[in-house]
Design a protein around this motif. Structure first.
Motif, mmCIF file in Angstrom:
data_model
loop_
_atom_site.group_PDB
_atom_site.id
_atom_site.type_symbol
_atom_site.label_atom_id
_atom_site.label_comp_id
_atom_site.label_asym_id
_atom_site.label_seq_id
_atom_site.Cartn_x
_atom_site.Cartn_y
_atom_site.Cartn_z
ATOM 1 N N VAL A 116 -10.648 -4.163 -33.237
ATOM 2 C CA VAL A 116 -10.500 -2.889 -32.521
ATOM 3 C C VAL A 116 -9.858 -3.146 -31.159
ATOM 4 O O VAL A 116 -10.214 -4.094 -30.453
ATOM 5 C CB VAL A 116 -11.876 -2.207 -32.353
ATOM 6 N N ASN A 117 -8.907 -2.309 -30.807
ATOM 7 C CA ASN A 117 -8.179 -2.465 -29.546
ATOM 8 C C ASN A 117 -9.065 -2.088 -28.364
ATOM 9 O O ASN A 117 -9.422 -0.924 -28.189
ATOM 10 C CB ASN A 117 -6.921 -1.593 -29.567
ATOM 11 N N THR A 118 -9.401 -3.075 -27.562
ATOM 12 C CA THR A 118 -10.272 -2.831 -26.403
ATOM 13 C C THR A 118 -9.488 -2.705 -25.101
ATOM 14 O O THR A 118 -10.085 -2.586 -24.027
ATOM 15 C CB THR A 118 -11.297 -3.971 -26.263
ATOM 16 N N ASP A 119 -8.154 -2.741 -25.182
ATOM 17 C CA ASP A 119 -7.314 -2.711 -23.985
ATOM 18 C C ASP A 119 -6.761 -1.323 -23.677
ATOM 19 O O ASP A 119 -5.896 -1.185 -22.811
ATOM 20 C CB ASP A 119 -6.151 -3.696 -24.138
ATOM 21 N N ILE A 120 -7.227 -0.331 -24.397
ATOM 22 C CA ILE A 120 -6.738 1.031 -24.174
ATOM 23 C C ILE A 120 -7.185 1.512 -22.790
ATOM 24 O O ILE A 120 -8.367 1.434 -22.446
ATOM 25 C CB ILE A 120 -7.275 1.976 -25.264
ATOM 26 N N ASN A 121 -6.254 2.011 -22.011
ATOM 27 C CA ASN A 121 -6.570 2.422 -20.636
ATOM 28 C C ASN A 121 -7.451 3.658 -20.582
ATOM 29 O O ASN A 121 -8.518 3.656 -19.985
ATOM 30 C CB ASN A 121 -5.276 2.651 -19.849
ATOM 31 N N ASN A 122 -6.990 4.734 -21.198
ATOM 32 C CA ASN A 122 -7.756 5.977 -21.176
ATOM 33 C C ASN A 122 -8.273 6.268 -22.578
ATOM 34 O O ASN A 122 -7.547 6.767 -23.431
ATOM 35 C CB ASN A 122 -6.889 7.136 -20.681
ATOM 36 N N LEU A 123 -9.519 5.952 -22.816
ATOM 37 C CA LEU A 123 -10.093 6.079 -24.156
ATOM 38 C C LEU A 123 -10.137 7.516 -24.643
ATOM 39 O O LEU A 123 -10.110 7.775 -25.850
ATOM 40 C CB LEU A 123 -11.505 5.481 -24.167
ATOM 41 N N ASP A 159 -17.683 4.443 -26.879
ATOM 42 C CA ASP A 159 -18.882 3.914 -26.209
ATOM 43 C C ASP A 159 -18.952 2.397 -26.351
ATOM 44 O O ASP A 159 -19.325 1.682 -25.411
ATOM 45 C CB ASP A 159 -20.147 4.549 -26.791
ATOM 46 N N TYR A 160 -18.605 1.921 -27.532
ATOM 47 C CA TYR A 160 -18.648 0.483 -27.828
ATOM 48 C C TYR A 160 -17.662 -0.283 -26.952
ATOM 49 O O TYR A 160 -18.004 -1.327 -26.364
ATOM 50 C CB TYR A 160 -18.345 0.280 -29.303
ATOM 51 N N ILE A 161 -16.447 0.198 -26.849
ATOM 52 C CA ILE A 161 -15.437 -0.470 -26.028
ATOM 53 C C ILE A 161 -15.865 -0.501 -24.564
ATOM 54 O O ILE A 161 -15.716 -1.523 -23.868
ATOM 55 C CB ILE A 161 -14.071 0.233 -26.188
ATOM 56 N N GLN A 162 -16.414 0.592 -24.092
ATOM 57 C CA GLN A 162 -16.893 0.630 -22.711
ATOM 58 C C GLN A 162 -18.021 -0.379 -22.499
ATOM 59 O O GLN A 162 -18.097 -1.017 -21.435
ATOM 60 C CB GLN A 162 -17.354 2.041 -22.360
#
Length: 246
Positions: A116-123, A159-162
């Motif tokens: 999963v892409n965790t580098d997205i700026n604005n989720l 929520d997970y990425i955050q």
């Protein structure tokens, strides 16, 4: 289960045909059954030592020890450095609730979660389709993925990425790949190997043995074993449920 891999995440699944009605040994019941087994062991040991206190103390410790180890295991499966209290409990509980909504291959889901892409700026600006893209191969019936489901999974992924970002670590994928296997001995694979061995052909047996010596490693020439249970194996004897005598 005791002798069956959980293909799709189903808390009520049992591998035993004789347990199909009561589901005493279903997946979600395993911690309680372990406790029951420990009580029976304590009862068997008591006549040898005739001291109840140390046995009772051990039984009292079990629930807390189990819960702590399970929480740490789940944190590692999600790529977290450590389980961090109620917030992580809510995150894990929410995921398990979502996984049970549609038929989701548990092995593939957790393995692909690392992608999963965790580098997205604005989720909030990225759509659910984009967030879920690495996970799509884990779903058995994509028609089950309603807009409501996609929204729930999308919200959970945000929520997970955050949560991952709070750990400030760069080796999430590697860490997750050391606890989430890519290859497991799925029931249908075991049955196919048994069928061939019964005919004197042990090639698949040896191939699976070599594959499962390194279940966490990428093995590019073995991608055919990184697949969901085929539909023909859904109800076939030996590929879904077994009797004790099997």
């Amino acid at each position: 289960g005791p002798y069956g891999w959980l293909e799709n995440y189903d808390p009520d699944w049992t591998p035993n045909t004789t347990d199909a009605q009561g589901r005493r040994y279903r997946y979600a019941q395993q911690p309680q059954i372990a406790m029951w087994n420990l009580i029976q062991l304590a009862n068997a040991i008591y006549p040898l030592i005739e001291e109840a206190a140390p046995l009772e103390k051990s039984l009292e410790v079990y629930p807390q020890c189990y819960q702590q180890e399970w929480q740490q295991m789940m944190a590692r499966k999600l790529g977290l450095q450590a389980f961090a209290g109620d917030g992580d409990k809510d995150l894990i509980d929410a995921l398990l609730e979502i996984l049970a909504l549609v038929e989701t291959d548990m092995t593939i889901f957790y393995r692909q979660l690392a992608e999963v892409n965790t580098d997205i700026n604005n989720l909030q600006d990225v759509d659910n389709e984009e967030l879920m893209k690495p996970l799509m191969n884990a779903y058995y019936l994509r028609e089950q993925l309603t807009d409501d489901y996609r929204q729930k999974m999308g919200d959970w992924l945000r929520d997970y990425i955050q949560r991952l970002r709070k750990d400030d670590r760069n080796d999430d994928v590697l860490a997750m790949h050391t606890i989430n296997p890519k290859y497991v001995l799925r029931n249908y694979l075991a049955q196919l190997a048994i069928d061939k061995s019964g005919q004197g052909d042990y090639s698949m047996l040896h191939e699976l043995l070599e594959l499962l010596r390194r279940p966490y490693d990428e093995q590019p020439d073995k991608e055919q074993y990184y697949e969901k249970r085929p539909d023909w194996a859904r109800k076939r004897a030996g590929c879904s449920m077994l009797s004790c005598s099997s």
